[in-house]
Motif scaffolding. Sequence first.
Motif, mmCIF file in Angstrom:
data_model
loop_
_atom_site.group_PDB
_atom_site.id
_atom_site.type_symbol
_atom_site.label_atom_id
_atom_site.label_comp_id
_atom_site.label_asym_id
_atom_site.label_seq_id
_atom_site.Cartn_x
_atom_site.Cartn_y
_atom_site.Cartn_z
ATOM 1 N N ASN A 7 -4.182 6.509 -12.682
ATOM 2 C CA ASN A 7 -3.903 5.925 -11.364
ATOM 3 C C ASN A 7 -2.559 5.199 -11.417
ATOM 4 O O ASN A 7 -2.481 4.043 -11.818
ATOM 5 C CB ASN A 7 -5.037 4.980 -10.971
ATOM 6 C CG ASN A 7 -4.806 4.373 -9.603
ATOM 7 O OD1 ASN A 7 -3.782 4.621 -8.959
ATOM 8 N ND2 ASN A 7 -5.756 3.581 -9.146
ATOM 9 N N ASN A 8 -1.510 5.904 -10.985
ATOM 10 C CA ASN A 8 -0.170 5.286 -10.962
ATOM 11 C C ASN A 8 0.177 4.795 -9.550
ATOM 12 O O ASN A 8 1.330 4.586 -9.225
ATOM 13 C CB ASN A 8 0.902 6.235 -11.520
ATOM 14 C CG ASN A 8 1.022 7.508 -10.702
ATOM 15 O OD1 ASN A 8 0.447 7.616 -9.622
ATOM 16 N ND2 ASN A 8 1.771 8.467 -11.201
ATOM 17 N N ARG A 9 -0.836 4.670 -8.714
ATOM 18 C CA ARG A 9 -0.763 4.049 -7.377
ATOM 19 C C ARG A 9 -0.163 4.898 -6.284
ATOM 20 O O ARG A 9 -0.249 4.539 -5.107
ATOM 21 C CB ARG A 9 -0.011 2.707 -7.422
ATOM 22 C CG ARG A 9 -0.827 1.708 -8.203
ATOM 23 C CD ARG A 9 -0.037 0.539 -8.693
ATOM 24 N NE ARG A 9 -0.914 -0.184 -9.610
ATOM 25 C CZ ARG A 9 -1.538 -1.311 -9.296
ATOM 26 N NH1 ARG A 9 -1.361 -1.876 -8.134
ATOM 27 N NH2 ARG A 9 -2.333 -1.880 -10.170
ATOM 28 N N TYR A 10 0.451 6.028 -6.629
ATOM 29 C CA TYR A 10 1.044 6.887 -5.605
ATOM 30 C C TYR A 10 0.812 8.354 -5.927
ATOM 31 O O TYR A 10 0.827 8.746 -7.089
ATOM 32 C CB TYR A 10 2.571 6.660 -5.505
ATOM 33 C CG TYR A 10 2.949 5.247 -5.147
ATOM 34 C CD1 TYR A 10 2.977 4.832 -3.814
ATOM 35 C CD2 TYR A 10 3.242 4.309 -6.141
ATOM 36 C CE1 TYR A 10 3.306 3.527 -3.486
ATOM 37 C CE2 TYR A 10 3.572 2.997 -5.821
ATOM 38 C CZ TYR A 10 3.595 2.614 -4.487
ATOM 39 O OH TYR A 10 3.917 1.323 -4.159
ATOM 40 N N GLY A 11 0.640 9.150 -4.890
ATOM 41 C CA GLY A 11 0.713 10.596 -4.999
ATOM 42 C C GLY A 11 1.939 10.982 -4.174
ATOM 43 O O GLY A 11 1.961 10.779 -2.956
ATOM 44 N N MET A 12 2.972 11.444 -4.821
ATOM 45 C CA MET A 12 4.304 11.591 -4.209
ATOM 46 C C MET A 12 4.677 10.279 -3.514
ATOM 47 O O MET A 12 4.741 9.253 -4.165
ATOM 48 C CB MET A 12 4.355 12.794 -3.268
ATOM 49 C CG MET A 12 4.227 14.101 -4.028
ATOM 50 S SD MET A 12 4.350 15.570 -3.039
ATOM 51 C CE MET A 12 6.092 15.886 -3.104
HETATM 52 MG MG MG Z 1 -0.405 9.324 -8.722
#
Ligand code: MG
Length: 322
Positions: A171-176
Motif C-alpha cells: 500500500n503506497n497510498r496511490y494507484g497512478m
Molecule cells: Mg499503489
Amino acid sequence: MDKKDYLELFHQMILIRHLEEQASALYQQGKIGGFLHLYSGQEAVSTGIISTRQPQDRIITAYRDHGVAINCGIPAKVVMAELLGKVTGCSQGRGGSMHMADISKNYWGGHAIVGAHLPIAAGLALGDRYKGQDAVTICMFGDGATNIGYFHEALNLSKVWNLSVLWVCENNRYGMGTSVERASAVSDIRQKAEGYRIPHECVDGMDIIKVREAAQKAIETVRSTKSPYFLEAETYRFHGHSMGDPERYRTSEEVKRWQNEEDPLGIYHKYLIENQIASPEELDELEKTAENEVQEAVQFAESSPEPLAADLYKYLYVEMPE
Ligand SMILES: [Mg+2]
Ligand SMILES: Cc1ncc(C[n+]2csc(CCOP(=O)(O)OP(=O)(O)O)c2C)c(N)n1
C-alpha cells in the motif's frame, strides 16, 4: 541472522536504489524504451519478505519489479540488460522493465496488467497442492489492484480451496494519480481480506526488521495451516508512478517528508549502527560496492547484443521436447 545476513540485506536495498537511479538516467537518454516504474522507497518490503522465503517458495509480482528481481538473486547486470532490451537480459530482452522473470530462481514475473497475476498465483499454489509440494506462493501487488475483480476472485478461491498463498499488498497510498481514499470504498485495505475469512496483518513497510518479522510469521502460518494469509505493507513510492508523471495528486512537502523521515535505507542504516551490527565505514563501503556493481551492469548491458529479428517468433509458446 548473523552479521553477514544483516549486511546482505543492506547491500540488496542499496543496490536496488542505485540501479534504479541509473535506470532513470538511461531512460532520459532514450536507452530504455516503454514504461519504467521505479521501486525506490519500497525496497524494505520485497527485500524483507523475500529474505524469509525458502527456495521452494514462489514469488510473483506486478510491474514494479526491478527490486524483486534483485532480491530473487538475478544479477544487477542481467536486470540492467533486460531494461535495455538486450538478449543477455533475464527475459532475453523481450520483457523489459515490466516483465522480469527467472523461473530457475522461482521468480514468476513481472506482470503489467493490474491484478492479473493474482489468479496466476492461485494457480501456482493449486499446482503445488496437486503435486504435494510444501511451497508457499508469495504474491505481491499494489493497493490499486485490490479494486480489481481478479483480486476478489483470487482471494475467494484461495480460501475456498485452502491454497498456500501469502497475499502481500504494497500500500503506497496511490494507484497512478488516485489516492486509496478516492479509489477504494474500504480504505483500510486489509479489511478486504476479512470478507474472505483470510487472517491478516498490517506492517510498517519502511522498516525492514518489522517487515521480516511479519513475513516470517505470515509465511509460517501459510505453511502450517495450508491456507492463505494477507499482509499489508504500508509504504510510499519516492518517484512518480512511472517516468514523466507530473505528480499533481500529491504535494512536494508530502514526498519530501517521506523521503527524509521514512526512507527505508536511512531507517535500516540507523538500526545497524545503533545495534552495533556495522560501522558507518562498513556501510559506506557497501554503498561503494553497489555503485561499482551498477557501473559494471551498465557497461555489460550497453555492450550486449540486441535480440535477433530472426528470433521474433521464438518463446511465444512452450516448446515441447521431441
Ligand atoms: Mg499503489
Ligand atoms: C487492468 C488494468 N487497468 C489499468 C491499468 C493502468 N494502470 C497501470 S498501473 C495502475 C495503477 C495501479 O496501482 P497500484 O496497484 O496501487 O500499484 P502501484 O503502481 O502503486 O505500485 C493502473 C491503473 C492496467 N495496467 N491494467
